[in-house]
Design an enzyme around this catalytic site. Sequence first.
Site, PDB file in Angstrom:
ATOM      1  CB  THR A  22     -67.366  -9.713 -31.717  1.00 50.05           C
ATOM      2  OG1 THR A  22     -67.203 -10.533 -32.864  1.00 50.05           O
ATOM      3  CG2 THR A  22     -68.231 -10.444 -30.689  1.00 50.05           C
ATOM      4  CG  ASN A  23     -70.312  -9.668 -36.262  1.00 49.92           C
ATOM      5  OD1 ASN A  23     -70.283 -10.852 -36.568  1.00 49.92           O
ATOM      6  ND2 ASN A  23     -69.444  -8.785 -36.769  1.00 49.92           N
ATOM      7  CG  HIS A  24     -75.066 -12.598 -32.883  1.00 50.33           C
ATOM      8  ND1 HIS A  24     -74.845 -13.153 -31.647  1.00 50.33           N
ATOM      9  CD2 HIS A  24     -75.852 -11.522 -32.675  1.00 50.33           C
ATOM     10  CE1 HIS A  24     -75.488 -12.442 -30.728  1.00 50.33           C
ATOM     11  NE2 HIS A  24     -76.102 -11.441 -31.326  1.00 50.33           N
TER      12      HIS A  24
END
Length: 214
Positions: A22-24
């Site tokens: 995923t990402n932030h």
Amino acid sequence: GETFLVTAGPTREPFDPVRFITNHSSGKMGYAVAIMARRRGARVILISGPSSLPPPMDVQLVAVSSAREMRDAVMRHLDAATVVVKAAAVADYRPAVQARQKLKKKPGPMAIELERNPDIIAEIGANKNGRIIVGFAMETEDLLENARAKLETKNMDLIVANDLQEAGAGFQNETNVIRIIDREGSIESLPLMSKMEAANRILDRIKCLLMAKT
Ligand code: CTP
């Protein structure tokens, strides 16, 4: 009389039942656009990847997880939309194989093969049907050149660019530093402001485009 389709948050791309890439992204920028568009009287459909933010009042929230789920949800609701704002940080790749059982560690290194996800905004841009399409670009270098290229290739009307290296900009913050670029290539550079205020400035520009159409 307008219907906004807003996407927000990250996507999750699982490779076994307990792990994902995923990402932030927090979802804050997209939720701010959804809240402010609703306050201005639009009908709002918010398609959100996993986010800890509370569901905005009086907004139709569609919860999704992966990029492919987000794409399907967007396509299901696209016909109703007169404006699309794609604030989601969609994962460009997903693991090529999703193990059905939890992967166990083995001696030595490990590699995960990735394959491309659909580019949702490019698909919408290829079939605009009079809709206004607003994309986002988060970059760490060559912000304006990269953003302009995305606006062009994905057939957007506006692109909101932010540089992750800039103080107060980026994923988890309550604030952002944005530049709004249009099809003529003009750049509106805005100072540090709350994401709610930034959402309002983006909506001001969308309003101008809507008024120019009528
Ligand atoms: N986007 C999308 N579907 C994807 C990837 C991105 O709809 N699979 C949208 C985002 O919601 C955003 C815009 O495209 O509005 C720009 O996303 P970004 O990831 O910055 O651009 P990419 O074209 O994927 O370029 P790169 O990752 O190479 O910077």
